[in-house]
Structure formats: structure tokens, C-alpha cells
Enzyme design. Structure first.
Site, PDB file in Angstrom:
ATOM      1  N   SER C  23       0.817  -1.218   0.000  1.00  0.00           N
ATOM      2  CA  SER C  23       0.000   0.000   0.000  1.00  0.00           C
ATOM      3  C   SER C  23       0.849   1.266   0.000  1.00  0.00           C
ATOM      4  O   SER C  23       1.817   1.389   0.754  1.00  0.00           O
ATOM      5  CB  SER C  23      -0.899   0.007   1.231  1.00  0.00           C
ATOM      6  OG  SER C  23      -1.656   1.195   1.256  1.00  0.00           O
ATOM      7  N   ILE C  73       3.504  11.247   3.688  1.00  0.00           N
ATOM      8  CA  ILE C  73       2.493  11.614   2.693  1.00  0.00           C
ATOM      9  C   ILE C  73       1.238  12.127   3.409  1.00  0.00           C
ATOM     10  O   ILE C  73       0.663  13.136   3.002  1.00  0.00           O
ATOM     11  CB  ILE C  73       2.134  10.392   1.813  1.00  0.00           C
ATOM     12  CG1 ILE C  73       3.394   9.731   1.232  1.00  0.00           C
ATOM     13  CG2 ILE C  73       1.137  10.783   0.725  1.00  0.00           C
ATOM     14  CD1 ILE C  73       4.261  10.607   0.381  1.00  0.00           C
ATOM     15  N   GLY C  74       0.830  11.446   4.447  1.00  0.00           N
ATOM     16  CA  GLY C  74      -0.362  11.882   5.174  1.00  0.00           C
ATOM     17  C   GLY C  74      -1.641  11.444   4.494  1.00  0.00           C
ATOM     18  O   GLY C  74      -2.648  12.162   4.512  1.00  0.00           O
ATOM     19  N   LEU C  75      -1.587  10.255   3.892  1.00  0.00           N
ATOM     20  CA  LEU C  75      -2.810   9.639   3.344  1.00  0.00           C
ATOM     21  C   LEU C  75      -3.531  10.495   2.310  1.00  0.00           C
ATOM     22  O   LEU C  75      -4.766  10.522   2.287  1.00  0.00           O
ATOM     23  CB  LEU C  75      -3.762   9.252   4.475  1.00  0.00           C
ATOM     24  CG  LEU C  75      -3.342   8.053   5.312  1.00  0.00           C
ATOM     25  CD1 LEU C  75      -4.393   7.775   6.393  1.00  0.00           C
ATOM     26  CD2 LEU C  75      -3.162   6.806   4.444  1.00  0.00           C
ATOM     27  N   ASN C 101      -6.687  -0.701   0.793  1.00  0.00           N
ATOM     28  CA  ASN C 101      -6.157  -0.291   2.095  1.00  0.00           C
ATOM     29  C   ASN C 101      -7.018   0.869   2.611  1.00  0.00           C
ATOM     30  O   ASN C 101      -7.244   1.841   1.893  1.00  0.00           O
ATOM     31  CB  ASN C 101      -4.693   0.136   1.895  1.00  0.00           C
ATOM     32  CG  ASN C 101      -4.005   0.571   3.167  1.00  0.00           C
ATOM     33  OD1 ASN C 101      -4.154   1.701   3.607  1.00  0.00           O
ATOM     34  ND2 ASN C 101      -3.236  -0.327   3.781  1.00  0.00           N
ATOM     35  N   CYS C 131      -1.031   4.212  10.473  1.00  0.00           N
ATOM     36  CA  CYS C 131      -0.364   5.278   9.729  1.00  0.00           C
ATOM     37  C   CYS C 131       0.236   6.287  10.698  1.00  0.00           C
ATOM     38  O   CYS C 131      -0.462   6.918  11.479  1.00  0.00           O
ATOM     39  CB  CYS C 131      -1.299   5.998   8.785  1.00  0.00           C
ATOM     40  SG  CYS C 131      -0.391   7.207   7.790  1.00  0.00           S
ATOM     41  N   GLY C 244       8.138  -5.139   4.625  1.00  0.00           N
ATOM     42  CA  GLY C 244       9.165  -4.362   5.307  1.00  0.00           C
ATOM     43  C   GLY C 244      10.552  -4.640   4.769  1.00  0.00           C
ATOM     44  O   GLY C 244      11.185  -5.618   5.148  1.00  0.00           O
ATOM     45  N   GLY C 266       7.380  -2.841  -0.768  1.00  0.00           N
ATOM     46  CA  GLY C 266       7.021  -1.435  -0.644  1.00  0.00           C
ATOM     47  C   GLY C 266       8.003  -0.527  -1.360  1.00  0.00           C
ATOM     48  O   GLY C 266       8.070  -0.500  -2.591  1.00  0.00           O
TER      49      GLY C 266
HETATM   50  C1  LIG Z   1       5.465   6.486   0.241  1.00  0.00           C
HETATM   51  C2  LIG Z   1       4.779   5.468   1.083  1.00  0.00           C
HETATM   52  C3  LIG Z   1       3.405   5.533   1.305  1.00  0.00           C
HETATM   53  C4  LIG Z   1       2.754   4.586   2.087  1.00  0.00           C
HETATM   54  N1  LIG Z   1       1.395   4.658   2.250  1.00  0.00           N
HETATM   55  C5  LIG Z   1       0.753   3.704   2.967  1.00  0.00           C
HETATM   56  C6  LIG Z   1      -0.673   3.694   3.081  1.00  0.00           C
HETATM   57  O1  LIG Z   1      -1.361   4.539   2.514  1.00  0.00           O
HETATM   58  N2  LIG Z   1      -1.265   2.729   3.840  1.00  0.00           N
HETATM   59  C7  LIG Z   1      -0.512   1.755   4.460  1.00  0.00           C
HETATM   60  O2  LIG Z   1      -1.083   0.899   5.132  1.00  0.00           O
HETATM   61  N3  LIG Z   1       0.828   1.711   4.342  1.00  0.00           N
HETATM   62  C8  LIG Z   1       1.472   2.661   3.600  1.00  0.00           C
HETATM   63  N4  LIG Z   1       2.846   2.605   3.480  1.00  0.00           N
HETATM   64  C9  LIG Z   1       3.592   1.527   4.157  1.00  0.00           C
HETATM   65  C10 LIG Z   1       3.968   0.395   3.196  1.00  0.00           C
HETATM   66  O3  LIG Z   1       2.820  -0.220   2.671  1.00  0.00           O
HETATM   67  C11 LIG Z   1       4.829  -0.657   3.917  1.00  0.00           C
HETATM   68  O4  LIG Z   1       4.081  -1.207   4.979  1.00  0.00           O
HETATM   69  C12 LIG Z   1       6.101  -0.084   4.486  1.00  0.00           C
HETATM   70  O5  LIG Z   1       6.624   0.875   3.599  1.00  0.00           O
HETATM   71  C13 LIG Z   1       7.175  -1.149   4.751  1.00  0.00           C
HETATM   72  O6  LIG Z   1       7.522  -1.807   3.582  1.00  0.00           O
HETATM   73  P1  LIG Z   1       8.828  -1.433   2.716  1.00  0.00           P
HETATM   74  O7  LIG Z   1       9.971  -1.372   3.673  1.00  0.00           O
HETATM   75  O8  LIG Z   1       8.939  -2.520   1.707  1.00  0.00           O
HETATM   76  O9  LIG Z   1       8.561  -0.081   2.110  1.00  0.00           O
HETATM   77  C14 LIG Z   1       3.500   3.552   2.690  1.00  0.00           C
HETATM   78  C15 LIG Z   1       4.877   3.483   2.470  1.00  0.00           C
HETATM   79  C16 LIG Z   1       5.527   4.408   1.681  1.00  0.00           C
HETATM   80  C17 LIG Z   1       7.014   4.300   1.478  1.00  0.00           C
END
Ligand SMILES: Cc1cc2nc3c(=O)[nH]c(=O)nc-3n(C[C@H](O)[C@H](O)[C@H](O)COP(=O)(O)O)c2cc1C
Ligand SMILES: Cc1cc2nc3c(=O)[nH]c(=O)nc-3n(C[C@H](O)[C@H](O)[C@H](O)COP(=O)(O)OP(=O)(O)OC[C@H]3O[C@@H](n4cnc5c(N)ncnc54)[C@H](O)[C@@H]3O)c2cc1C
Ligand SMILES: Cc1cc2nc3c(=O)[nH]c(=O)nc-3n(C[C@H](O)[C@H](O)[C@H](O)COP(=O)(O)OP(=O)(O)OC[C@H]3O[C@@H](n4cnc5c(N)ncnc54)[C@H](O)[C@@H]3O)c2cc1C
Ligand SMILES: Cc1cc2nc3c(=O)[nH]c(=O)nc-3n(C[C@H](O)[C@H](O)[C@H](O)COP(=O)(O)O)c2cc1C
Ligand code: FES
Ligand code: FES
Lengths: 253, 304, 304, 253
Positions: C23, C73-75, C101, C131, C244, C266
Site C-alpha cells: 500500500s 504523505i499523510g494519506l 487499504n 499510519c 518491510g 514497498g
Molecule cells: C510512500 C509510502 C506511502 C505509504 N502509504 C501507505 C498507506 O497509505 N497505507 C498503508 O497501510 N501503508 C502505507 N505505506 C507503508 C507500506 O505499505 C509498507 O508497509 C512499508 O513501507 C514497509 O515496507 P517497505 O519497507 O517494503 O517499504 C507507505 C509506504 C511508503 C514508502
């Protein structure tokens, strides 16, 4: 035993076989202080590794100010090293390890397998007419003999598959070697099983034996305690990096 | 280098620079003497000392991770008596504060250990309530505010030295822990200890580390450490020692702007054994270039 | 590639591979269609959708860190109505499960949002209770087991879809949170969301990010994520989606050995937009070489 | 508008001035698709950066299959790039951005400052006789004129310190340029203050103006929402990377 940190220029870098490389770099302070059994902790700055990587010193040319290592490409750090060119700078910390090979006079057998043979080359150079046992899986892994030729009194070779020298493991060559030579002392570096079996045989013959150990290291200078073990006889806690890497076999096995 | 510009007082200890060697990564300092003049650094924080000798964990104890490392040393150390007998005398030749990092199994044992360290040559105690690599105590003290406060009180009661309590980052709200140990009398707080992490060997299907999990440290954790220092510095009145991922003078300046009164370098010492000295020199240079009269002038000055 | 060898069922959804786009890092999938065939990947997890449109945070929203990145980002999202009207129809041409999500300010709003998503084209919901970049709700739901359970119940009651609850790593004990949402009826758990971190600009003395703190992700956090997946997988009966720091098929295999039934990539998508496909291919190859009949055979098989 | 990921061999790499480099790499798919205003997202694999770095496309030679960028060394990523050699491989994602410069016929003024001039070179090549305004702090920062000479109808230069061309900021040159030329449209890329002041002046003259924006980016392809802003007129949310980087000035200022 002073240690140094040098930005060393690579002066020779060549693949001996595709997966094993020889690197010579200019690190005059380390070259001046190095003793057989010691190692260096190297890093390609700006690369993908975080920790330094330890490699035994294969040669230290005090006059030229150069240090040689021989390394096998196994993971991210050594792959990165293999991509470096002559003229590139590598950060080198060393010489590390206070537990060095014994260089006292005597008829010494040097027994090694794989990259464990690397530090024995430096030792061979400082001994008089050592007997050398090169053990490898197969003939192509016994190129090490060329590095010992000018120093060794006699060279023995074993291969697991019998493609060169005696067929079998290093330890199986010992009875013959010990019969054919009057050995005072054995220095071993190689896989754990090889070191243990040779140490056991040496003990049964009553011959002194020292082994060079390998453990995962973070610091290489005795501060992180990542590489410690308990001495079998003394019960003392040792650090492989700073108390070793060379130890009396009876403290290890 | 204008030493006076970066000389600081931290928890009542005078230091030549605000940069120390972090516990477990700096030995007892002397190991670094070929690489830097240990008489010119901020302070040496010793490897964790326990009431009795400890052999530490079996198996692989260190592993590299992206921009960091895992360790599960398990507090190997010779115990407090051997430390006082064999190690402390060697350090007395040096003119750099030695902060002794301590760990124990119960609050009472922490107190007894602290009282044994009311000796010359010990500048302060750093109370490790946060070691993730030992079974007894560690986790509870590091994650429950009442338990942390209890340990702090026992140490404070027993010790004549300044007491720095080292917090674990493996908590929901670091300020709750910080306030608890402050209320219990801590003279300063240091953070962070390591984040609990893990690695798996995909060839053998076994955990890479002997203890399965280990503590993550190095530049990878810096953003988390910095955030916790910032949160903590504004939540308590006592000074904060910033630790976690520092690998450059820029990192150190970030920590001080975020509220740290001094910093310690951990895993990066393994990469650059001169780091503690070079980072201090860089901070001095930064003061010079920015026209900052004294490094303390930047503490907590983040404009948020 | 022998697709059937790596096809999985996760939380009742059939997937062609165990590798999804996480997400907030994968858009709505279609943005990647120049780089990979999105009909062949495991699943698309959408950017967080909220009841009303959100503009997100002001100022700088992304920053690089050692082996990772921070985001605040702040959703930002168009809100659930615009999502259903403008985006969902575009995705219906594709044959890959879309997991939506969701985030909201109260447990009731989570429920209402979930009920609006009982529509075709939505394969499952991933409930973001973690978040770190929004003020209302986020922190409380993600760190208090009762609040997390409450949200889970509201969503379960309102939704006809499988419900995956996404946990925050910023807690003392991840298993407490996991057990709470399991007991409240979650069909699966995903973790980790980002670790809260920070960066300071040493030239301006300001926080680098507009929101001061942000979420840390990328390879830097992998050891922490892996540890939490391992802890969680042995604490609950429901399947775990490992997220992660995944940047290679080796990482993905580590997560599955530690107990993840599937994984999501991610931040690394930003580095290699083909990652989700390439990682799945690598896992297939690993099965081939290791003589593993089906990728599911390795789930939780760590020999600890 | 298709996007590609290519491992591109560097064919030319030279410092124009010590801090500004020109890199030409072989990326035929990207070269074939690139349009003025678009950018590429590059990375030295195995280096110290995690995220890719965005750079405007300066030229795309469809026949040769090459793409040119010009970049200033400012931090870790660009420093790493500057260390790369001809023959090295750089990973390139592109061409990125759906909001490109207008290439419709007309007399167009291209106004740029610093590395903002880079993407305008590509635009100049595709327009007929553009008027070009090169703004720099000082004469040594106006080397950009050489890249425009063969395309520009007229070249204007301003420097903050007056060491070359008109003394002052870019916007101060506008009255003269607009008097001397019949300008239909202005395309600007440079520091925000420059873009804003030129956009304001353009608006006051009733001349259409487009600006190329720069924001911190993580993905470059519209998925992370790291680079969004709210359109001033439309109230619409835009992504700089995918809806831009070029926007009508009235949506931005
Ligand atoms: C730019 C960005 C935006 C994200 N936005 C959301 C989100 O809207 N909702 C959510 O549950 N996680 C969000 N995440 C978290 C990711 O889904 C993931 O759980 C987290 O980045 C860890 O995975 P990674 O290390 O592979 O990035 C966001 C991550 C990033 C980097
Ligand atoms: C004292 C000592 C001397 C050595 N001398 C030599 C030598 O002369 N020639 C040679 O080829 N190799 C030698 N090794 C092994 C060499 O250090 C490793 O092969 C090398 O670190 C692997 O790095 P990598 O990044 O390629 O592998 P990775 O597997 O990617 O490395 C990951 C981490 O594990 C560590 N590691 C991996 N394999 C080993 C290993 N076998 N021993 C210790 N740590 C390891 C690395 O240092 C690194 O921290 C020696 C090891 C020690 C401890
Ligand atoms: C669409 C676009 C086109 C660009 N075109 C050019 C160009 O043609 N020539 C040129 O020299 N520069 C250009 N830039 C700026 C260039 O991307 C940055 O100078 C570069 O990313 C700096 O990387 P670094 O690692 O050296 O700096 P660092 O400061 O170490 O980078 C840290 C992080 O901040 C980001 N960052 C730093 N400065 C900027 C900036 N000014 N804009 C956006 N992100 C930044 C980096 O991408 C990285 O993620 C452009 C930026 C954008 C968004
Ligand atoms: C190998 C190793 C051993 C450590 N031992 C201790 C210890 O004994 N006591 C303690 O309080 N912290 C110990 N730590 C934690 C560090 O002091 C420091 O808090 C942590 O590593 C974060 O800093 P860094 O990212 O700079 O390494 C140890 C860290 C490492 C890497
Ligand atoms: S590697 Fe650190 S003590 Fe030996
Ligand atoms: S940089 Fe990710 S949306 Fe623009």
C-alpha cells in the site's frame, strides 16, 4: 604491535581462477608491521557493505610497501572487491591479530585447504624449508601449490576426488608425511573439520599443532566480542580477532 | 581545533568533546589507541559489566544488514570484580572519563553492582535496562516504566556517581519510559539501544544468529534514534545522550539540534576506528564555519 | 516459470504469486503496467483510502536515509466515493486481486468505509490502523490492543470481504496487538507498517520533513520486520502478510521461512519497478533449485 | 507514452565546469520515446543511494539511441555519478512525465536559470527559432549559452553580478525581450522565485506561460504521492512527476 588504517592503492589485481582473486595494494605501514597469521580488515568505501571484511595476509613486502591478499568471491563484499581496478583505493585496517604463527626454527608442516592456504604462504616464506600439504576438492582448487613452490622443501597434495595428488582428505596424508619427514610442529588453516582432524592426529603423534581460526567478525580489533570462544584447556575466553586468529590446537579442539 | 568550543559538561562530567564511544562497541577505549588519541575524546563507555562473569551467547553473534548490523553478544564480560581488578587499573593512566555500562538481573543486583563501582576511575554509570540479548531482566526493565524506575532508584541510592539510564527503542512511547526514570532520579538518559531484529539463512533454513534475534544498529536505525531523542529531549529536563547510527559529524549535529546534549558512536567505530575523533573535529569545523560560539548553543535548537 | 508452484491462497484470495505491491507504493497497480504485466502478480494493495478526500501533509514528504526512506504523505487520496467512481472501473479490466487499504478517524467510520467497499472488484480490505503520518486515530488504533480490536470488529461486521489488519511496528509487543485483532475476527494480519523516524537539515536547523516525523521503510527496516513477522506468526493462527524492506527474492524467502504466508514489496518498487515480478520469479527458481514442490511448503519452516 | 527501464552504457561523460557534468548514455528505448520536458530517474547500482535521482532530458538522439543529461554535483548521488566512467552501466528509468513542454508553432521564449536550463535545450531543438534567456549568478554559470547557440534565434543573458550580459535577475530582462520580440509563449525552468516572477510578468502581459517544476521525489511515476500540489486555479491535485513536471504557470503560482 601497532595497527594502522590506510587508504591503499591497488597495484595488482588478478583472478587466479575465476572465483579466487589476488590483490596487492600499497599500504606501507601495514606492510612494515605484518607478521604471518595476521589479517587485514578491508572495505571498498562507497560500496554496499557496512562492515569491513577480514582476509589473511599472504605477503608483506616491506621494501615495496605492499601487502597481498588472496580471496574467494562468496558474497556481496568479495563480489564488490572483485570489481575493483588497479589504481582504485581500498581502505585497509591492519595488521590485526596478536596470535600469530610460530616462526621459531624447526621442521614445520603447513597444512591448508581452500583459502585457508592464503596465510600459510606468508608463513612459508619466513620458515626454512617447510613441508607443505595443499588440500583441495579437485585439481583446479590446488593452484595454491605454485605459491609455495619456491619456499617448500616438499609439497604434498590431496584432492577429495583424486584428480591430483593423493585421493582423500588432508588428514589421510598425514601418516605418510609424518613417516617421510621429521616434523616438529604443524600449522593448519582450513575448514574446521580439517583443522580438527589434523589437530587430533598431531596430538596422537605428540606433535605440537597450531590452528588459524575463522569466525564472523564485526570489529576485528577485540571490542565487539562477536568472535569469542572458550579455550578448551584453560577455560579462558579468547577473541579470535585479537587473541588469535592463531591458537594452540589444544585450546580449540 | 579549538577544543574549548566543543568541550561540554554532560551529567556533571567534564568532557573534551561531546562525542563518546558507545557501550559494547568501544571496548575499554585502549583497544583504539593505535587509531586515535583516547586522551582527546569525550568519554569511553565500557562494555556492559554484570555482577558475575558472563560468557555470552553461543553461535553466530554478528551479522551485516543493509546499512547496519545485528548483534547478539549476550553481555559477555568478566564480571565486576575482574573488571575492577584487571581492567580499571589499566585505564587510570588516561585522562578521559570512563562511564561504566552496567546490567543485572534484578533491581537489587543493579544497586549492589552500582555500589561496587563507587571507586576512583569511574566517572559515571550508564544503566543498561535495555539489552535485547539476554533473557533475564532486560526486556522487562526496558519496557515497563515502573520496573525501569525501580532499577533507577536502586542504582541512585547505591551510587555516588552520576547515573545515566539507557533506554530501549523497542517501546510504544519512549517518553513514558524517559519520564519514569527521570522521576526516579536519573541524572541523564541515553538512547537508543538496539532495535530487536532478525535474519534467516535461506540455505540452511536456520536463524543466522545463535540467539535467533539480535540488536539492530548502525546508520539504518538513525532516523528512529533521532526521532526518539527529539521526543525525549522535549519530554524531560535532564540531558540526553544521543546514540544510534551516527557515522558522521553531520549525523552528530542532527542529534544535537534534535535535543541531545552529547552523542555516542556505536557500530560505526567498526567501520572507521577513528570515527569518534573525526566526528568531534567535524563538529568543531561546523562551529567555525557557522559562527557558532560553542557547540552547546545548538542543543535542541531545531526549528520545528 | 511454473506458476502453479508459487500460486497461493491468502486470506481466501487466490493469487498467482505470493508477492504483492504494498500500500502506498504501488499506486493502483496500473502505474506499473509499462514495467511488468500486472495480470501476473500476486495482488495490488491500493494506496490508503479514507471516507473523505485528503490532501495529505504540507512541505517535503519524502527523504532518503541509509538503505531506506522516510515518508510523511499523510494519506493523500481522493476519498472512497471518487475511488469507486473514477479508479475502480479502470482496474476491472485486470485479472489481479485488488486489496483496498483503508483508514478512518473512528471505529464507526472504519465500518462505514468498509461497507462502501462491499463492491465487485475489491478482493479484500487491508485495514491500516498504523499510519504514523496523520494526527487523528492512527497512533491510538495502532498501539492500543482494545482500540485495534474495536476497529477490526467494526470492519468485520460491515464487510463481506476478507479483512487483513495491518499492524504498526512502533509497539512494545507486536504479539499483543496481533492477538487482539485475531480475537476480534481479522482474517489475516499484515506487518509491518513504517517505523517512525526523523531527519534534520543541519543547514536550516529545520526538520527535513514537512510533518517533522515520517515513516521509515526500505531494506534498513528488514531485520525488524522479519523479527516481528516471526513473533506474530507463532502467536496467531491466521496468516501473516510479511512487509518491510523486501528488495530481493532472498528477502521474500526469509519472510516466508519466518512465518509469512505471502509478502508485499514497498519502497523498493521505487528503485526497481519490476521488483514484484522479479521477486516472484526468483522464488519460483528457488523452489526449482531446492526441489521444493510448492512455495507454501516453506512457510514458517525456520529451524529455530 | 511508454516508459522503460534500461541498463544504459555511458558513452560520454565530461565536466562542463567542475561542478556540472554532461552525461550521454545509450538507452535506445528511452531515446526513441522522449519528449521535451520529460525526465529520467537514474541510479548507479551498487552505490550508496537508495532512491533514484531525477534529471531532465537534455537531448534524445533517436538514431544513435542516446540520451543526454546535464547535472550539478550537490550531494551523495550526484557525487557518485560524477565518479562513473565511460563504459560503466547506469540504470535509467524513463522517459517520465506526461506534462511536457508545448512544441506547437509560435515564437517562444525559453527562460532558465542554473540546471533549470537543461531541459530547455531539448525544447529549443524542437522549436523554430526560439528566443532564449540564460540567467546565472555570474559569468561562469552562463556556459549554457553554448548549448543553445545553434537553435536560438536570439540569446539574452543576465547575471546577478553583471559579469556577463544584463546585470540583475532573469525577470528584469523581460521588458526588453518582450519589446524586441513578438513572444507568443514562455517556457520557464529554474529556481522557484525566478519561475514565479516570470510567470507574473507573463500574466501581466497576457502571454501564455508554462513552468517546469521540481519537487523531492521517491517514485517518479505517480505512485508515492511524494510530489503533489494543489492546482491554483483548478483546485485539482497534481503529481509533479506524472502530471508534470511542466504545468501551465497559472496552475502553479
Ligand atoms: C510512500 C509510502 C506511502 C505509504 N502509504 C501507505 C498507506 O497509505 N497505507 C498503508 O497501510 N501503508 C502505507 N505505506 C507503508 C507500506 O505499505 C509498507 O508497509 C512499508 O513501507 C514497509 O515496507 P517497505 O519497507 O517494503 O517499504 C507507505 C509506504 C511508503 C514508502
Ligand atoms: C581472520 C579471517 C581471515 C580470513 N582470511 C581469508 C582469506 O585470506 N581469504 C578468503 O577468501 N577469505 C578469508 N576469510 C573469510 C572472508 O572474510 C569471507 O569470505 C568474507 O568476509 C566474505 O564476505 P562477503 O561479503 O563476500 O560475503 P557475505 O556472506 O555477503 O558476508 C556477510 C557477512 O558475513 C561475514 N562472512 C561471510 N563469510 C565469512 C567467513 N567465511 N568467515 C568470516 N566471516 C564471514 C562477512 O565478513 C560479512 O560480515 C577470512 C576470515 C577471517 C575471520
Ligand atoms: C523533475 C526533476 C528534474 C530535475 N532535473 C535536473 C537536471 O536536469 N539537472 C540537475 O542538475 N538537477 C536536476 N534536478 C535536481 C536533481 O534531481 C537533484 O539535484 C539530485 O536528485 C540531487 O541528488 P544528490 O544525491 O546529489 O543530493 P542529495 O541532497 O544527497 O539527495 C538526497 C535526496 O534529496 C533529493 N533531492 C536533492 N536535491 C533535490 C532537488 N533539487 N530536487 C529534487 N530532489 C532533490 C534527491 O533526489 C535524494 O532523494 C531535477 C529534479 C527534478 C525533480
Ligand atoms: C556489538 C555491540 C555490542 C553492544 N553492547 C552493548 C552493551 O553491552 N551495553 C549497552 O548498553 N549497549 C550495547 N550496545 C548498544 C550500543 O551501545 C548502541 O546503543 C547501539 O549500537 C546503537 O548505536 P549505533 O547505531 O551507533 O551502533 C552494543 C552494540 C553493539 C553493536
Ligand atoms: S571481531 Fe570484534 S571482538 Fe573479535
Ligand atoms: S514522486 Fe512519487 S508520485 Fe511523484
Amino acid at each position: 604491535m601497532k595497527q594502522f588504517l590506510e587508504d591503499a592503492k591497488i597495484v595488482i589485481h588478478e583472478a587466479i581462477i575465476p572465483t579466487v582473486w589476488r590483490m596487492v595494494f600499497y599500504a606501507p605501514q601495514i606492510a612494515g608491521a605484518a607478521r604471518p597469521g595476521q589479517f587485514v580488515n578491508v572495505q571498498k568505501t562507497g560500496g554496499q557493505t557496512f562492515l569491513r571484511r577480514p582476509f589473511g595476509i599472504v605477503d608483506a613486502d616491506t621494501a615495496a610497501g605492499t601487502v597481498t591478499i588472496i580471496y574467494r568471491v562468496v558474497g556481496v563484499g568479495t563480489r564488490e572487491m572483485a570489481g575493483m581496478q588497479c589504481g582504485d583505493i581500498i581502505s585497509v585496517e591492519g595488521p590485526l591479530g596478536k596470535g600469530t604463527f610460530t616462526t621459531a626454527p624447526g621442521r614445520v608442516l603447513l597444512a591448508g585447504g581452500g583459502v585457508g592456504l592464503a596465510p600459510l604462504i606468508f608463513l612459508a616464506k619466513q620458515l626454512k624449508d617447510p613441508i607443505v600439504l595443499v588440500a583441495g576438492k579437485t585439481a583446479s582448487e590446488t593452484f595454491w601449490t605454485t605459491f609455495f613452490e619456491s619456499y617448500a622443501h616438499t609439497l604434498y597434495v590431496t584432492t577429495d576426488d583424486g584428480s591430483r595428488g593423493q585421493k582423500g582428505f588432508a588428514v589421510q596424508a598425514l601418516p605418510v608425511i609424518l613417516r617421510e619427514n621429521q616434523i616438529d610442529r604443524i600449522s593448519v588453516c582450513g575448514p574446521t573439520v580439517m583443522m580438527r582432524t589434523i589437530a587430533d592426529t598431531a596430538a596422537s603423534y605428540g606433535i605440537a599443532c597450531e590452528v588459524s581460526m575463522e569466525k564472523r567478525m564485526a570489529c576485528g580489533i577485540g571490542v565487539c566480542l562477536g568472535c569469542t570462544f572458550e579455550g578448551k584447556r584453560s577455560g579462558k575466553r579468547y577473541k579470535v580477532c585479537s587473541d588469535g586468529p592463531v591458537f594452540p590446537a589444544r585450546e580449540v579442539f | 581545533m579549538k577544543q574549548e568550543r566543543i568541550a561540554v559538561e554532560f551529567a556533571g562530567i567534564s568532557m573534551k568533546t561531546p562525542v563518546m564511544g558507545a557501550s559494547g562497541t568501544f571496548g575499554f577505549g585502549i583497544e583504539y589507541s593505535d587509531f586515535l588519541d583516547i586522551d582527546t575524546i569525550g568519554a569511553i563507555i565500557s562494555k556492559g559489566i554484570t555482577p558475575l562473569p558472563r560468557a555470552g551467547n553461543d553461535g553466530v553473534r554478528v551479522a551485516e544488514t543493509p546499512s547496519g548490523m545485528l548483534n547478539c553478544i549476550g553481555l559477555e564480560n568478566p564480571g565486576v570484580d575482574a573488571f575492577k581488578r584487571d581492567i580499571l587499573p589499566q585505564l587510570s593512566r588516561h585522562d578521559t572519563p570512563l562511564i561504566v555500562n552496567i546490567s543485572a538481573g534484578t533491581a537489587e543486583e543493579y544497586g549492589e553492582l552500582a555500589s561496587k563501582l563507587n571507586v576512583d576511575g569511574v566517572a559515571a554509570l550508564e544503566v543498561n535496562i535495555s539489552c535485547p540479548n539476554v533473557k533475564e531482566g532486560g526486556i522487562v526493565f526496558g519496557t515497563r516504566p515502573e520496573a525501569a524506575a525501580d532499577v533507577t532508584r536502586h542504582v541512585k541510592d547505591a551510587s555516588h556517581k552520576p547515573v545515566i539510564v539507557k533506554l530501549s527503542p523497542n517501546v510504544t512511547d519512549i517518553t513514558v519510559m524517559a519520564k519514569a526514570v527521570e522521576a526516579a532520579g536519573a541524572d541523564a538518559i541515553s538512547l537508543i539501544n538496539t532495535l530487536t531484529g532478525m535474519a534467516v539463512d535461506i540455505h540452511t533454513w536456520k536463524p543466522l544468529l545463535g540467539n535467533i534475534t539480535g540488536g539492530l544498529s548502525g546508520p539504518a536505525v538513525k532516523p528512529v534514534a533521532l526521532r526518539m531523542v527529539w521526543q525525549t529531549a522535549r519530554a524531560v529536563q535532564i540531558p540526553v545522550l544521543g546514540v544510534g547510527g551516527i557515522a558522521s559529524w553531520q549525523d552528530a549535529v542532527e542529534f544535537m539540534l534534535a535535543g541531545a546534549s552529547a552523542v555516542a558512536v556505536g557500530a560505526y567505530n567498526f567501520v572507521n576506528p577513528k570515527a569518534v575523533a573525526e566526528i568531534a573535529a567535524g563538529m568543531d569545523q561546523y562551529c567555525e564555519e557557522k559562527g557558532i560560539g560553542h557547540i552547546s548553543d545548538i542543543i535542541g535548537k531545531i526549528n520545528d
